[in-house]
Design an enzyme around this catalytic site. Structure first.
Site, PDB file in Angstrom:
ATOM      1  N   ASP A   1       0.814  -1.221   0.000  1.00  0.00           N
ATOM      2  CA  ASP A   1       0.000   0.000   0.000  1.00  0.00           C
ATOM      3  C   ASP A   1       0.849   1.272   0.000  1.00  0.00           C
ATOM      4  O   ASP A   1       0.661   2.160   0.838  1.00  0.00           O
ATOM      5  CB  ASP A   1      -0.958  -0.014   1.199  1.00  0.00           C
ATOM      6  CG  ASP A   1      -1.992  -1.122   1.085  1.00  0.00           C
ATOM      7  OD1 ASP A   1      -3.102  -0.837   0.632  1.00  0.00           O
ATOM      8  OD2 ASP A   1      -1.672  -2.260   1.440  1.00  0.00           O
TER       9      ASP A   1
ATOM     10  N   HIS B   1       0.726   3.469  -2.401  1.00  0.00           N
ATOM     11  CA  HIS B   1      -0.275   4.431  -2.876  1.00  0.00           C
ATOM     12  C   HIS B   1       0.267   5.795  -3.282  1.00  0.00           C
ATOM     13  O   HIS B   1      -0.027   6.825  -2.677  1.00  0.00           O
ATOM     14  CB  HIS B   1      -1.362   4.613  -1.815  1.00  0.00           C
ATOM     15  CG  HIS B   1      -2.428   3.564  -1.857  1.00  0.00           C
ATOM     16  ND1 HIS B   1      -3.101   3.209  -3.012  1.00  0.00           N
ATOM     17  CD2 HIS B   1      -2.937   2.777  -0.878  1.00  0.00           C
ATOM     18  CE1 HIS B   1      -3.970   2.262  -2.746  1.00  0.00           C
ATOM     19  NE2 HIS B   1      -3.886   1.961  -1.458  1.00  0.00           N
TER      20      HIS B   1
ATOM     21  N   ASP C   1      -1.063  -2.235  -4.800  1.00  0.00           N
ATOM     22  CA  ASP C   1      -1.613  -0.928  -4.435  1.00  0.00           C
ATOM     23  C   ASP C   1      -0.534   0.148  -4.410  1.00  0.00           C
ATOM     24  O   ASP C   1      -0.417   0.935  -3.473  1.00  0.00           O
ATOM     25  CB  ASP C   1      -2.358  -0.985  -3.103  1.00  0.00           C
ATOM     26  CG  ASP C   1      -3.710  -1.685  -3.221  1.00  0.00           C
ATOM     27  OD1 ASP C   1      -4.093  -2.035  -4.360  1.00  0.00           O
ATOM     28  OD2 ASP C   1      -4.374  -1.871  -2.200  1.00  0.00           O
TER      29      ASP C   1
ATOM     30  N   ASN D   1      -5.756  -4.487  -5.760  1.00  0.00           N
ATOM     31  CA  ASN D   1      -7.050  -4.129  -6.336  1.00  0.00           C
ATOM     32  C   ASN D   1      -7.005  -2.773  -7.046  1.00  0.00           C
ATOM     33  O   ASN D   1      -7.736  -2.553  -8.020  1.00  0.00           O
ATOM     34  CB  ASN D   1      -8.147  -4.127  -5.261  1.00  0.00           C
ATOM     35  CG  ASN D   1      -7.904  -3.113  -4.164  1.00  0.00           C
ATOM     36  OD1 ASN D   1      -6.861  -3.112  -3.532  1.00  0.00           O
ATOM     37  ND2 ASN D   1      -8.878  -2.242  -3.926  1.00  0.00           N
ATOM     38  N   HIS D   2      -6.126  -1.868  -6.610  1.00  0.00           N
ATOM     39  CA  HIS D   2      -6.072  -0.561  -7.263  1.00  0.00           C
ATOM     40  C   HIS D   2      -5.411  -0.635  -8.633  1.00  0.00           C
ATOM     41  O   HIS D   2      -5.774   0.124  -9.536  1.00  0.00           O
ATOM     42  CB  HIS D   2      -5.371   0.455  -6.360  1.00  0.00           C
ATOM     43  CG  HIS D   2      -6.259   0.941  -5.259  1.00  0.00           C
ATOM     44  ND1 HIS D   2      -7.069   2.052  -5.372  1.00  0.00           N
ATOM     45  CD2 HIS D   2      -6.491   0.444  -4.024  1.00  0.00           C
ATOM     46  CE1 HIS D   2      -7.745   2.230  -4.256  1.00  0.00           C
ATOM     47  NE2 HIS D   2      -7.415   1.263  -3.416  1.00  0.00           N
TER      48      HIS D   2
END
Length: 235
Positions: free
Chosen positions: A64, A66, A109, A144-145
């Site tokens: 993550d 991000h 992610d 998932n992103h």
């Protein structure tokens, strides 16, 4: 939306023959440097890495990230994976891998929420190639992103700066966003003009520069949906 600070946990494995095997060594630490096991921990830029007590080959997992390139670098430098000299400029990426024979698992992610997804993937792909040449390994899993972007669902992109990073007119594109106008721009990595969001979609399409690279690495097993190392499964 600002990206959340990433966290990491390092594990080490050693089998009878020196290959990766089951059995986790190392200890957890808090994100700000307090060891939960009473052992000394180290930190870099506010992020903490665990130091394995095993002689085995080190496995580090992170998740993550991000869209926060600077946070990713602080984390990987603190973990002893990336050289201190590395910055945003691609000219600083030579000899970036300093992790020796370690295995880095990125759990997906990387995209969305922050503005740096494009440059982060370019760096991680470069790091993956360098690690392989140096006897280490970088495994890149898809979250998932990433799947949302590949399916052109852009509701979680990291604001105007994120989509503008896929154009050749970044500053102009950001300024246009403040004026609430949406002209077209020459796209990066694709021979086309489009809106900023359109350039992002084109980049990750099968014939876009990012989409082509991602699919090529999937085909050569450098990117995966899941990974098993020893008795751990990463998803």
């Amino acid at each position: 939306r600002a990206a959340a600070a990433p966290a990491a946990l390092a594990h080490a494995f050693r089998g009878k023959d020196g290959e990766d095997s089951g059995g986790v060594a190392g200890q957890k630490t808090s994100l700000r440097g307090e060891s939960t096991s009473g052992r000394k921990s180290s930190s870099s830029g506010g992020y903490v890495c665990t130091k394995s007590q095993s002689r085995g080959r080190r496995v580090v997992s992170v998740a993550d990230l991000h869209g926060d390139f600077e946070a990713m670098l602080r984390l990987l430098k603190g973990l002893g994976i990336v050289a201190e000299k590395v910055g945003r400029a691609e000219t600083s990426w030579s000899s970036a891998w300093v992790g020796g024979n370690a295995k880095l698992v990125q759990l997906g992610d990387v995209l969305d929420r922050g503005a740096d997804g494009r440059i982060m993937y370019k760096f991680l792909w470069e790091l993956q190639d360098q690690a392989e040449a140096a006897g280490g390994q970088v495994f890149l899993l898809v979250g998932n992103h990433e799947l949302l972007i590949l399916r052109e669902h852009l509701q979680w992109v990291g604001g105007r700066s994120d989509v503008c990073s896929y154009t050749q007119k970044f500053k102009e594109c950001v300024d246009d966003g403040k004026k609430q106008v949406e002209p077209t721009y020459p796209c990066k990595g694709v021979s086309a003009n489009d809106t900023a969001r359109g350039c992002l979609k084109r980049a990750w399409a099968p014939d876009g520069d990012m989409g082509t690279q991602l699919r090529t690495r999937f085909a050569t097993h450098k990117m995966k949906m899941a990974l098993k190392l020893g008795d751990l499964v990463f998803v």
